[in-house]
Design a protein around this motif. Structure first.
Motif, PDB file in Angstrom:
ATOM      1  N   SER A 229      10.397 -19.634  12.716  1.00 42.09           N
ATOM      2  CA  SER A 229      11.427 -19.317  13.706  1.00 42.09           C
ATOM      3  C   SER A 229      11.951 -17.890  13.593  1.00 42.09           C
ATOM      4  O   SER A 229      12.561 -17.372  14.532  1.00 42.09           O
ATOM      5  N   ASP A 230      11.700 -17.242  12.451  1.00 42.21           N
ATOM      6  CA  ASP A 230      12.185 -15.871  12.284  1.00 42.21           C
ATOM      7  C   ASP A 230      11.181 -14.832  12.782  1.00 42.21           C
ATOM      8  O   ASP A 230      11.457 -13.636  12.752  1.00 42.21           O
ATOM      9  N   MET A 231      10.025 -15.282  13.246  1.00 42.49           N
ATOM     10  CA  MET A 231       9.010 -14.337  13.730  1.00 42.49           C
ATOM     11  C   MET A 231       9.416 -13.729  15.069  1.00 42.49           C
ATOM     12  O   MET A 231      10.133 -14.349  15.859  1.00 42.49           O
ATOM     13  N   LYS A 232       8.932 -12.511  15.306  1.00 42.59           N
ATOM     14  CA  LYS A 232       9.196 -11.818  16.568  1.00 42.59           C
ATOM     15  C   LYS A 232       7.877 -11.258  17.107  1.00 42.59           C
ATOM     16  O   LYS A 232       7.579 -10.074  16.960  1.00 42.59           O
ATOM     17  N   PRO A 233       7.073 -12.118  17.720  1.00 45.27           N
ATOM     18  CA  PRO A 233       5.747 -11.678  18.179  1.00 45.27           C
ATOM     19  C   PRO A 233       5.772 -11.013  19.557  1.00 45.27           C
ATOM     20  O   PRO A 233       6.593 -11.346  20.414  1.00 45.27           O
TER      21      PRO A 233
END
Length: 390
Positions: A29-33
């Motif tokens: 959930s902390d990813m920023k793709p």
């Protein structure tokens, strides 16, 4: 039942809150793709990201999208994604080597400038572009897919085929080294290859201990890296014509498939009719069959945008197996461990595009075999044997 409520497709994929520390380690959930592909894959990626709890994703939007969705918003924009996360570009990949590198640099600038930490490129084409992945790695961005070394060894179809041959894996008969043969026709020994590299200021790895073909491949790879051509499209076409003529002489009844070494999604492929499909004597049939090699080769290069200076202009020429089944195996690993996750039968296709993918596991096939009768029993037993071997 609405599409987004289909339990066979959509589910809560958030893992961070699991009681199991191991399962929780897969929380994303902390990813920023940044999504850089287009079409149905893009909207699917958005849906899956949201199910995983990923909300800070962004997307590229090309001028070409307005052609696909004339006078209408694309489905992705209907999701009411915030305008600050929609980044407009001229196109997704560029038409030449220089334009592709410009687009890669632009993607990196967009990602860095907007706080994205990773890039998702979908499947095929950009997702199989070694230069893209290598540039992302060097920029400190994560690529959601294989590392650049893996793409080089497995993504390029000619190298993948040679890798398979090196470990005694059977491959479709044909030619995978047309560019190498073309260069060796100009520089037939090591001394001339070294001189050619020096004359063009190429940074070539050590050639000692390599076969002549491997040496030629090293020189060609150095020329791609430098962005220059050592051989022309005309010269490669002549080599291909000669090699395919030999294939047709040995097997005049089977068609030949030309296939680009890069890219995916069914593009970059053409089929040459076999000599027996033409009228006349054998010599005339052969002449008519190979006459199509050069124009179709050029079509393949144009379709995968490999006609520019410094592009790898190699293609595969393979015997076209008319009754082939398209079976894939799903492999997941992180460099330390590797597991398989069943197979996929993608045999139902149209224009080289997969229309239906059927997931298969040994357990499912065994259950189906237990309940099967007649011809379907033998077919399922064969499928199970193939899956076990894969």
């Amino acid at each position: 039942m609405s599409y987004l409520r289909n339990p066979y497709i959509h589910e809560n994929r958030r893992r961070g809150g699991s009681d199991s520390a191991w399962v929780a380690s897969f929380g994303c959930s902390d990813m920023k793709p940044l999504i850089i592909c287009r079409g149905p894959i893009r909207i699917e990626a958005m849906n899956v990201f949201e199910e995983m709890g990923i909300t800070d994703y962004g997307m590229l939007l090309s001028e070409k999208d307005s052609i696909i969705y004339t006078n209408a918003l694309s489905p992705e924009l209907r999701k009411q994604i915030h305008p600050s996360r929609v980044h407009r570009v001229r196109d997704y990949s560029g038409a030449t080597k220089e334009e592709r590198q410009e687009r890669i640099d632009q993607i990196i600038q967009i990602a860095k400038g907007n706080g994205y930490d990773s890039v998702f490129a979908g499947y095929g084409f950009m997702a199989e572009e070694e230069d893209l992945v290598k540039s992302l790695e060097e920029a400190g961005l994560n690529f959601l897919g294989p590392q650049s070394r893996t793409i080089r060894e497995a993504g390029r179809k000619d190298l993948a085929k040679r890798t398979a041959l090196a470990v005694d894996v059977s491959v479709t008969p044909g030619v995978d080294n047309a560019t190498i043969l073309t260069l060796l026709g100009i520089c037939p020994d090591e001394k001339k290859l070294i001189k050619l590299a020096a004359d063009n200021d190429l940074q070539v790895d050590e050639l000692d201990g390599l076969s002549l073909e491997q040496q030629a491949e090293q020189v060609l790879s150095a020329s791609y890296a430098r962005g220059i051509d050592l051989i022309t499209i005309d010269e490669v076409a002549a080599t291909l014509t000669k090699e395919i003529e030999t294939l047709f002489k040995n097997d005049p009844e089977h068609r030949i498939r030309l296939k680009a070494v890069g890219g995916g999604g069914g593009k970059g492929q053409r089929i040459l009719d076999a000599p027996v499909h033409f009228d006349g004597k054998k010599a005339d049939q052969l002449k008519k069959a190979i006459a199509a090699v050069e124009p179709l080769y050029r079509e393949v290069l144009a379709e995968v945008k490999a006609t520019g200076v410094g592009d790898n202009k190699n293609v595969l020429a393979e015997v076209n197996i008319e009754t082939v089944r398209h079976q894939e195996i799903q492999v997941v690993g992180n460099g330390d461990w590797c597991i398989t996750m069943g197979g996929r039968d993608c045999s139902l296709q149209m224009n080289e595009q997969k229309l239906l993918e059927v997931s298969t596991t040994q357990e499912e096939l065994s259950e189906a075999i237990a309940a099967a009768k007649g011809d379907s029993l033998a077919s399922l037993e064969t499928d199970l044997k193939i899956l076990k071997r894969m």
